[in-house]
Design a protein around this motif. Structure first.
Motif, PDB file in Angstrom:
ATOM      1  N   LEU A   1       9.974  -5.125 -13.315  1.00 23.13           N
ATOM      2  CA  LEU A   1       8.762  -4.707 -14.011  1.00 23.13           C
ATOM      3  C   LEU A   1       7.875  -3.834 -13.127  1.00 23.13           C
ATOM      4  CD1 LEU A   1       6.821  -4.970 -16.477  1.00 23.13           C
ATOM      5  CD2 LEU A   1       5.879  -7.017 -15.345  1.00 23.13           C
ATOM      6  N   HIS A   2       7.755  -4.191 -11.856  1.00 18.44           N
ATOM      7  CA  HIS A   2       6.822  -3.520 -10.952  1.00 18.44           C
ATOM      8  C   HIS A   2       7.519  -2.527 -10.017  1.00 18.44           C
ATOM      9  CE1 HIS A   2       3.800  -6.375 -12.317  1.00 18.44           C
ATOM     10  NE2 HIS A   2       4.622  -7.364 -12.026  1.00 18.44           N
ATOM     11  N   PHE A   3       8.743  -2.184 -10.333  1.00 18.62           N
ATOM     12  CA  PHE A   3       9.582  -1.410  -9.415  1.00 18.62           C
ATOM     13  C   PHE A   3       8.895  -0.147  -8.904  1.00 18.62           C
ATOM     14  CE2 PHE A   3      12.747   1.906  -8.580  1.00 18.62           C
ATOM     15  CZ  PHE A   3      13.493   1.285  -7.596  1.00 18.62           C
ATOM     16  N   ALA A   4       8.210   0.563  -9.763  1.00 16.90           N
ATOM     17  CA  ALA A   4       7.621   1.850  -9.381  1.00 16.90           C
ATOM     18  C   ALA A   4       6.549   1.715  -8.302  1.00 16.90           C
ATOM     19  CB  ALA A   4       7.026   2.526 -10.611  1.00 16.90           C
ATOM     20  N   PHE A   5       6.041   0.496  -8.073  1.00 22.57           N
ATOM     21  CA  PHE A   5       4.935   0.293  -7.140  1.00 22.57           C
ATOM     22  C   PHE A   5       5.352  -0.425  -5.854  1.00 22.57           C
ATOM     23  CE2 PHE A   5       3.369   0.486 -11.452  1.00 22.57           C
ATOM     24  CZ  PHE A   5       2.316   1.382 -11.362  1.00 22.57           C
ATOM     25  N   LEU A   6       6.625  -0.759  -5.740  1.00 20.83           N
ATOM     26  CA  LEU A   6       7.039  -1.643  -4.656  1.00 20.83           C
ATOM     27  C   LEU A   6       7.176  -0.940  -3.310  1.00 20.83           C
ATOM     28  CD1 LEU A   6       9.551  -4.015  -6.475  1.00 20.83           C
ATOM     29  CD2 LEU A   6       7.055  -4.131  -6.294  1.00 20.83           C
ATOM     30  N   GLY A   7       6.981   0.375  -3.263  1.00 23.33           N
ATOM     31  CA  GLY A   7       6.960   1.078  -1.991  1.00 23.33           C
ATOM     32  C   GLY A   7       5.634   0.967  -1.267  1.00 23.33           C
ATOM     33  N   ASP A   8       4.639   0.372  -1.905  1.00 21.87           N
ATOM     34  CA  ASP A   8       3.296   0.219  -1.336  1.00 21.87           C
ATOM     35  C   ASP A   8       3.069  -1.268  -1.039  1.00 21.87           C
ATOM     36  OD1 ASP A   8       0.556  -0.183  -0.927  1.00 21.87           O
ATOM     37  OD2 ASP A   8      -0.015   1.403  -2.318  1.00 21.87           O
ATOM     38  N   PRO A   9       3.017  -1.669   0.234  1.00 22.56           N
ATOM     39  CA  PRO A   9       2.896  -3.096   0.559  1.00 22.56           C
ATOM     40  C   PRO A   9       1.687  -3.781  -0.065  1.00 22.56           C
ATOM     41  CG  PRO A   9       3.477  -1.845   2.505  1.00 22.56           C
ATOM     42  CD  PRO A   9       3.156  -0.843   1.437  1.00 22.56           C
ATOM     43  N   LEU A  10       0.570  -3.088  -0.168  1.00 20.33           N
ATOM     44  CA  LEU A  10      -0.619  -3.717  -0.739  1.00 20.33           C
ATOM     45  C   LEU A  10      -0.508  -3.851  -2.253  1.00 20.33           C
ATOM     46  CD1 LEU A  10      -3.411  -2.123   1.463  1.00 20.33           C
ATOM     47  CD2 LEU A  10      -2.336  -4.374   1.678  1.00 20.33           C
ATOM     48  N   GLU A  11       0.227  -2.958  -2.888  1.00 16.06           N
ATOM     49  CA  GLU A  11       0.530  -3.142  -4.307  1.00 16.06           C
ATOM     50  C   GLU A  11       1.489  -4.318  -4.495  1.00 16.06           C
ATOM     51  OE1 GLU A  11      -0.482  -2.125  -7.141  1.00 16.06           O
ATOM     52  OE2 GLU A  11      -1.700  -0.369  -6.716  1.00 16.06           O
TER      53      GLU A  11
ATOM     54  N   THR B   1       5.794 -11.866 -14.077  1.00 19.24           N
ATOM     55  CA  THR B   1       6.905 -11.295 -14.846  1.00 19.24           C
ATOM     56  C   THR B   1       6.392 -10.516 -16.055  1.00 19.24           C
ATOM     57  OG1 THR B   1       7.217 -13.252 -16.248  1.00 19.24           O
ATOM     58  CG2 THR B   1       8.438 -13.173 -14.167  1.00 19.24           C
ATOM     59  N   ARG B   2       5.087 -10.627 -16.334  1.00 18.88           N
ATOM     60  CA  ARG B   2       4.492  -9.985 -17.507  1.00 18.88           C
ATOM     61  C   ARG B   2       3.405  -8.972 -17.149  1.00 18.88           C
ATOM     62  NH1 ARG B   2       5.982 -13.092 -22.000  1.00 18.88           N
ATOM     63  NH2 ARG B   2       6.857 -15.127 -21.458  1.00 18.88           N
ATOM     64  N   ALA B   3       2.762  -9.167 -16.000  1.00 21.48           N
ATOM     65  CA  ALA B   3       1.639  -8.312 -15.597  1.00 21.48           C
ATOM     66  C   ALA B   3       1.429  -8.495 -14.100  1.00 21.48           C
ATOM     67  CB  ALA B   3       0.375  -8.704 -16.359  1.00 21.48           C
ATOM     68  N   PRO B   4       0.668  -7.622 -13.451  1.00 25.11           N
ATOM     69  CA  PRO B   4       0.342  -7.856 -12.043  1.00 25.11           C
ATOM     70  C   PRO B   4      -0.350  -9.209 -11.857  1.00 25.11           C
ATOM     71  CG  PRO B   4      -0.242  -5.622 -12.666  1.00 25.11           C
ATOM     72  CD  PRO B   4       0.117  -6.338 -13.943  1.00 25.11           C
TER      73      PRO B   4
ATOM     74  N   TYR C   1       9.121 -10.879  -0.446  1.00 22.00           N
ATOM     75  CA  TYR C   1      10.195 -10.535   0.479  1.00 22.00           C
ATOM     76  C   TYR C   1      11.245  -9.650  -0.196  1.00 22.00           C
ATOM     77  CZ  TYR C   1       8.231 -14.267   3.370  1.00 22.00           C
ATOM     78  OH  TYR C   1       7.393 -15.046   4.122  1.00 22.00           O
ATOM     79  N   THR C   2      11.568  -9.945  -1.441  1.00 19.28           N
ATOM     80  CA  THR C   2      12.533  -9.127  -2.167  1.00 19.28           C
ATOM     81  C   THR C   2      12.036  -7.696  -2.288  1.00 19.28           C
ATOM     82  OG1 THR C   2      13.261 -11.079  -3.417  1.00 19.28           O
ATOM     83  CG2 THR C   2      13.877  -8.932  -4.297  1.00 19.28           C
TER      84      THR C   2
ATOM     85  N   ALA D   1       4.291  -4.625   6.975  1.00 14.65           N
ATOM     86  CA  ALA D   1       4.822  -3.469   6.250  1.00 14.65           C
ATOM     87  C   ALA D   1       3.798  -2.346   6.173  1.00 14.65           C
ATOM     88  CB  ALA D   1       5.253  -3.896   4.844  1.00 14.65           C
ATOM     89  N   GLU D   2       2.529  -2.702   6.091  1.00 13.20           N
ATOM     90  CA  GLU D   2       1.468  -1.698   6.057  1.00 13.20           C
ATOM     91  C   GLU D   2       1.254  -1.085   7.437  1.00 13.20           C
ATOM     92  OE1 GLU D   2      -1.489   0.744   4.514  1.00 13.20           O
ATOM     93  OE2 GLU D   2      -0.063  -0.535   3.402  1.00 13.20           O
ATOM     94  N   ASN D   3       1.271  -1.931   8.468  1.00 20.13           N
ATOM     95  CA  ASN D   3       1.090  -1.490   9.847  1.00 20.13           C
ATOM     96  C   ASN D   3       1.736  -2.528  10.758  1.00 20.13           C
ATOM     97  OD1 ASN D   3       0.275  -0.787  12.406  1.00 20.13           O
ATOM     98  ND2 ASN D   3      -1.917  -0.883  12.005  1.00 20.13           N
ATOM     99  N   PRO D   4       2.900  -2.231  11.345  1.00 21.23           N
ATOM    100  CA  PRO D   4       3.595  -3.235  12.170  1.00 21.23           C
ATOM    101  C   PRO D   4       2.730  -3.820  13.278  1.00 21.23           C
ATOM    102  CG  PRO D   4       5.045  -1.387  11.724  1.00 21.23           C
ATOM    103  CD  PRO D   4       3.685  -0.993  11.205  1.00 21.23           C
ATOM    104  N   ASP D   5       1.759  -3.057  13.756  1.00 23.03           N
ATOM    105  CA  ASP D   5       0.881  -3.535  14.824  1.00 23.03           C
ATOM    106  C   ASP D   5      -0.108  -4.591  14.333  1.00 23.03           C
ATOM    107  OD1 ASP D   5      -0.260  -3.386  17.518  1.00 23.03           O
ATOM    108  OD2 ASP D   5      -1.977  -2.434  16.544  1.00 23.03           O
TER     109      ASP D   5
END
Length: 345
Positions: free
Chosen positions: A216-226, A135-138, A180-181, A269-273
């Motif tokens: 807090l991390h919204f800008a990065f949540l499109g990247d599964p590894l992030e 909630t404060r940092a990665p 999951y969220t 999410a990164e690769n369904p396979d």
């Protein structure tokens, strides 16, 4: 013990590369297994999912008659900084105490492994410290994320014929729910459960922590590894690494419950396979696990109202796997038993 060999990843870029161009299943072995099933002394399809399990293992082991001689239960343990937000009924010290209990043979997973003749390996991941409070940092920096992923990879022996993936970590159901969220959307309240048994106030804090972290991390949540780096944990990264290593070595995987599937969800999410070689051992009663399995395209082998973690549900499911392989390899064919097959009208 020889482990799966692969260049150790150092960054998220390395992880992305590792998860591309994965080896496919051996369709010829699956076809041979399917043909054998048709010749066994039973009506076609009469063993139901046991037949599916045998064919699945044949495809991913590359053997028409699969084996279960070297099954391995891998339990990864890690501590989470999010516990500082009051999201768990227990302190982080319980993670080490449970690892000690595994070592002494006193946990549920020890008894299940004895019952089904499974090897058990517990991998503690720097339990003297926690990840950051996300909630404060990665939760982790990039190098650490890659390093724990690599430790998971290095834990998979090359000669295993089935890997059962599980975890131990106070606070990790909050981490899983946050993953999951981030990956699937919907409200945090949909994904969050009571974990080790938090009361109503604890559940409210848990949901609030997930919401705060995703904001807090919204800008990065499109990247599964992030998502893994920012909201995950050491054991979740290591489970993801173990699943990936098993795929690269053509070793099928049984996933445990709610937290183990968070690692699978990141890979998917990164690769369904990347999780095609995985079966869901069971459906947990924690959170929205049924929803998670549906999104991963996995139908659980068992549904026993379990929510213990430590690979317990998936380990119990190996009993079904053993039954499936015993029937597949040990039953006589119609010709061998001199039993008349189905006649054509």
């Amino acid at each position: 013990m020889t482990v799966v060999s692969s260049k150790s990843p150092k960054s998220l870029v390395d992880l992305r590369s590792l998860l591309k161009n994965l080896p496919p299943p051996a369709e010829d072995s699956g076809a041979a297994a399917r043909a054998r099933q048709a010749e066994l002394t039973k009506p076609p399809g009469s063993l139901g999912r046991l037949e599916e399990i045998a064919e699945f293992l044949a495809r991913w082991q590359g053997r028409a008659i699969p084996t279960l001689d070297r099954p391995l239960v891998l339990v990864f343990a890690g501590n989470h900084g999010i516990v500082a937000q009051g999201v768990s009924a227990y302190p982080p010290s319980v993670t080490q105490a449970m690892v000690d209990n595994f070592g002494a043979g006193g946990a549920a997973i020890n008894q299940i492994c004895k019952t089904f003749a499974l090897n058990l390996k517990v991998v503690p991941l720097d339990l003297d410290s926690t990840t950051e409070d996300f909630t404060r940092a990665p939760a982790m920096n990039e190098a650490d994320t890659a390093a724990y992923f690599a430790r998971g990879m290095a834990s998979v022996p090359a000669d295993a014929d089935l890997v059962i993936i599980g975890e131990m970590g106070i606070g990790n159901t909050t981490s899983a729910a946050a993953i999951y969220t981030a990956l699937f959307g919907a409200a945090a309240a949909h994904w969050a459960g009571r974990g080790t048994g938090v009361d109503d106030a604890g559940l409210t804090r848990k949901i609030a922590a997930i919401e705060a972290a995703c904001a807090l991390h919204f800008a990065f949540l499109g990247d599964p590894l992030e998502v893994l780096r920012r909201l995950g944990g050491r054991e979740i990264a290591a489970m993801a690494g173990a699943i990936a290593a098993a795929r690269r070595a053509s070793i099928p995987v049984l996933l445990d419950g709610y937290v183990a599937c968070a690692a699978a969800a990141v890979l998917h999410a990164e690769n369904p396979d990347a999780v095609a070689h995985c079966l869901a051992g069971h459906q947990s009663v924690e959170g929205a696990h049924a929803d998670i399995l549906a999104r991963l395209g996995k139908k659980p082998l068992l549904d026993l109202n379990m929510r213990l973690g430590e690979a317990s549900g998936a380990a119990v499911a190996t009993g079904l796997v053993r039954a499936a392989l015993a029937c597949h390899s040990g039953m006589a064919t119609f010709a061998e038993a001199q039993v008349a097959g189905k006649t054509e009208n």
